[in-house]
Each structure stands twice: as C-alpha cells, then as structure tokens.
Design an enzyme around this catalytic site. Structure first.
Site, PDB file in Angstrom:
ATOM      1  N   ASP A 202      44.403  44.686  35.565  1.00  0.00           N
ATOM      2  CA  ASP A 202      43.170  43.987  35.188  1.00  0.00           C
ATOM      3  C   ASP A 202      41.964  44.817  35.601  1.00  0.00           C
ATOM      4  O   ASP A 202      41.780  45.114  36.783  1.00  0.00           O
ATOM      5  CB  ASP A 202      43.152  42.617  35.885  1.00  0.00           C
TER       6      ASP A 202
ATOM      7  N   MET B 259      44.558  44.832  40.571  1.00  0.00           N
ATOM      8  CA  MET B 259      43.178  44.962  40.111  1.00  0.00           C
ATOM      9  C   MET B 259      42.825  46.455  40.039  1.00  0.00           C
ATOM     10  O   MET B 259      42.998  47.191  41.012  1.00  0.00           O
ATOM     11  CB  MET B 259      42.214  44.249  41.071  1.00  0.00           C
TER      12      MET B 259
ATOM     13  N   MET C  24      40.048  33.668  41.063  1.00  0.00           N
ATOM     14  CA  MET C  24      39.287  34.483  42.029  1.00  0.00           C
ATOM     15  C   MET C  24      38.496  33.495  42.871  1.00  0.00           C
ATOM     16  O   MET C  24      37.267  33.365  42.743  1.00  0.00           O
ATOM     17  CB  MET C  24      38.371  35.457  41.287  1.00  0.00           C
TER      18      MET C  24
ATOM     19  N   HIS D 172      43.555  33.418  36.194  1.00  0.00           N
ATOM     20  CA  HIS D 172      43.258  34.358  37.287  1.00  0.00           C
ATOM     21  C   HIS D 172      42.269  33.688  38.238  1.00  0.00           C
ATOM     22  O   HIS D 172      41.071  33.647  37.965  1.00  0.00           O
ATOM     23  CB  HIS D 172      42.675  35.649  36.685  1.00  0.00           C
TER      24      HIS D 172
ATOM     25  N   MET E 142      36.092  32.042  38.690  1.00  0.00           N
ATOM     26  CA  MET E 142      35.372  32.595  39.855  1.00  0.00           C
ATOM     27  C   MET E 142      34.552  31.493  40.507  1.00  0.00           C
ATOM     28  O   MET E 142      33.951  30.666  39.819  1.00  0.00           O
ATOM     29  CB  MET E 142      34.435  33.718  39.413  1.00  0.00           C
TER      30      MET E 142
ATOM     31  N   HIS F 109      43.776  35.264  28.935  1.00  0.00           N
ATOM     32  CA  HIS F 109      43.526  35.446  30.371  1.00  0.00           C
ATOM     33  C   HIS F 109      42.208  34.766  30.728  1.00  0.00           C
ATOM     34  O   HIS F 109      41.171  35.046  30.130  1.00  0.00           O
ATOM     35  CB  HIS F 109      43.462  36.951  30.651  1.00  0.00           C
TER      36      HIS F 109
ATOM     37  N   SER G  78      40.903  38.769  27.986  1.00  0.00           N
ATOM     38  CA  SER G  78      40.095  37.927  28.875  1.00  0.00           C
ATOM     39  C   SER G  78      38.839  37.517  28.127  1.00  0.00           C
ATOM     40  O   SER G  78      38.138  38.363  27.560  1.00  0.00           O
ATOM     41  CB  SER G  78      39.701  38.720  30.123  1.00  0.00           C
TER      42      SER G  78
ATOM     43  N   ASP H 211      39.432  33.879  33.599  1.00  0.00           N
ATOM     44  CA  ASP H 211      38.912  34.335  34.895  1.00  0.00           C
ATOM     45  C   ASP H 211      38.099  33.241  35.568  1.00  0.00           C
ATOM     46  O   ASP H 211      36.965  32.966  35.175  1.00  0.00           O
ATOM     47  CB  ASP H 211      38.035  35.578  34.673  1.00  0.00           C
TER      48      ASP H 211
HETATM   49  C1  DX5 Z   1      37.106  40.716  36.450  1.00  0.00           C
HETATM   50  C2  DX5 Z   1      38.162  39.985  35.685  1.00  0.00           C
HETATM   51  C3  DX5 Z   1      38.688  40.678  34.495  1.00  0.00           C
HETATM   52  C4  DX5 Z   1      37.648  41.043  33.465  1.00  0.00           C
HETATM   53  C5  DX5 Z   1      38.124  42.305  32.861  1.00  0.00           C
HETATM   54  O1  DX5 Z   1      37.018  40.293  37.742  1.00  0.00           O
HETATM   55  O2  DX5 Z   1      39.280  39.703  36.506  1.00  0.00           O
HETATM   56  O3  DX5 Z   1      39.756  39.944  33.894  1.00  0.00           O
HETATM   57  O4  DX5 Z   1      37.473  40.108  32.457  1.00  0.00           O
HETATM   58  O5  DX5 Z   1      37.140  42.789  32.018  1.00  0.00           O
HETATM   59  P1  DX5 Z   1      37.201  44.285  31.492  1.00  0.00           P
HETATM   60  O6  DX5 Z   1      38.485  44.420  30.710  1.00  0.00           O
HETATM   61  O7  DX5 Z   1      35.988  44.405  30.660  1.00  0.00           O
HETATM   62  O8  DX5 Z   1      37.210  45.193  32.699  1.00  0.00           O
HETATM   63 ZN    ZN Z   2      40.988  38.745  35.405  1.00  0.00          ZN
END
Ligand code: DX5
Ligand code: ZN
Length: 220
Positions: free
Chosen positions: A172, A134, A65, A63, A34, A30, A5, A32
């Site tokens: 994740d 998660m 969110m 992903h 948000m 990956h 990610s 993310d």
């Molecule tokens: C958090 C993300 C993850 C994040 C994971 O909400 O969905 O993908 O980047 O980061 P680490 O591996 O540092 O927990």
């Molecule tokens: Zn993620």
C-alpha cells in the site's frame, strides 16, 4: 489482485466511482479509515462503509489507520467489511484481535509501517490472512513509494516461505503501473492502488487495465 483505494476518488460521485473500478476489473475495494490520531487526517467511518456495501459486491478491504482498533473493528464488520486490517503499531494484543476477527468469520490482516521492523509481526504470521506492508508513511494518497520499501516485502516473503506460510502480502502506497511488476516480483499478491486509479488524467477503468497488464507481465 488489484485493490483500488477510493481515497482520491470523487466522493460526490462515489457510486459511479466504485462501479468504474468494478468495470476496470478491481478485485477488492480498499477503504482507508483514518481517525485523526493514529494518522493526522480523518476520513470516514462505518456509515460510509455501509453505503459502499450497498453499491458493490466486491470484497471490502478495510484499512484501519486508527488507535485502539479492538474498540472499533466490529462496527466495520457490521457495516459490511470483509477483510479487517489493523496496524501492529496500534494494537498490543495482536494475536487476540486476529483471532477475534476470525471468530466473526472475516479475514484478518496486519499492517506494518515503514519504520516498524518485521520482527514486530513474526510471532503472529501464522494467524494472519494478510500482511499489509506500507510502502509509504500512512495518512495521504499520492505519495511516492519509499525507495527501500520493497526490500521489506522481499524479506517478508522469504520469512513466510521458510516457515511454509502463505498469507496474502498486500502493498500500500505509491503503487503505479511503472512499479507494479516490481511489487509482484518482490512477493506482493494484493496491490492497493489509489491515485494510480483515481486521478484526473484518465478513467479508473483504463487505469486499472493498464495496471492489470503491468502485473500480468510480471507473473509470466
Ligand atoms: C494511505 C492509504 C493508501 C492510499 C494509497 O495512508 O493507506 O491506501 O490511498 O494511495 P496511493 O496509491 O495514491 O499511494
Ligand atoms: Zn490503505
């Protein structure tokens, strides 16, 4: 599989950071997304995904969110997303959304938060290509994996096996070289790795090699 990610990567050097992940043997990138509603932070949208699409040929694991993913997922497909993952907590018409993503010839994944029971996704396990469990509450990289999080992965794997289903199980949050083997042993087939790949202590290449060695040990 390893899915770095870029959340904690250096966005000023994004192309280099992604190439570093490729060199380290990443299977997916990956991304993310948000929206400041489903989770407090805002990250990036389709324009950045499109930029990354031009940098790498690796599958882009999106992903989402975000609230109302059914309104936005298409923009991420058009931007070059290969796997579209959305949260069960944000989508009332899960079955329809999974099938709509399939109709666009993309892989479809459901994400489930730590506080949501597996029963919430049981009816659509046969429609999803991937289930993302998660291991932290989403929103930020660099958090520690919740202590009982892998129990849910084990329980999911047992349900899938009992029903003869074989979607990928992606985990994740908080995945590190010292717990990656446990994730695989619990049933995970895709490991998202954020701060364990992009951190100031070492290079993404070397971090990914360490993670790969850890999961290969688990599959022996
Ligand atoms: C958090 C993300 C993850 C994040 C994971 O909400 O969905 O993908 O980047 O980061 P680490 O591996 O540092 O927990
Ligand atoms: Zn993620």
């Amino acid at each position: 599989m390893l899915a770095p990610s870029i959340l904690t990567a250096d966005f000023g050097q994004l192309a280099d950071q992604i190439r570093a992940a490729e060199e380290g043997g990443a299977d997916y990138i990956h991304l993310d997304v948000m929206d400041g509603h489903f989770v407090p932070p805002i990250t990036f949208g389709p324009i950045v995904v499109e930029t990354i699409r031009r940098i790498t040929k690796l599958p882009l694991d999106i992903h989402l969110m975000i609230e109302e993913p059914e309104r936005q997922f298409e923009a991420f497909i058009d931007a070059g997303g290969d796997i579209i993952n959305f949260h069960i907590e944000a989508a009332p018409h899960v079955d329809r959304l999974l099938r709509t993503i399939h109709a666009k010839n993309k892989r479809a994944g459901i994400c489930i938060n730590p506080g949501t029971p597996l029963t919430a996704i049981e009816e659509v396990l046969d429609v999803a290509d991937q289930i993302m469990v998660m291991l932290i509450n989403p929103g930020w990289g660099g958090q520690k994996m919740l202590p009982s999080a892998l129990n849910k992965v084990r329980a999911l794997k047992a349900i899938l096996d009992a029903r003869g289903l074989n979607p990928d199980i992606e985990v994740d949050g908080g995945v590190k070289a010292n717990n990656a083997a446990q994730c695989v042993e619990a049933g995970a087939t895709v490991l998202v790795c954020g701060s364990s790949v992009y951190n100031p202590d070492s290079t993404p290449q070397s971090n990914l090699r360490t993670l790969r060695a850890a999961i290969e040990k688990a599959s022996l």
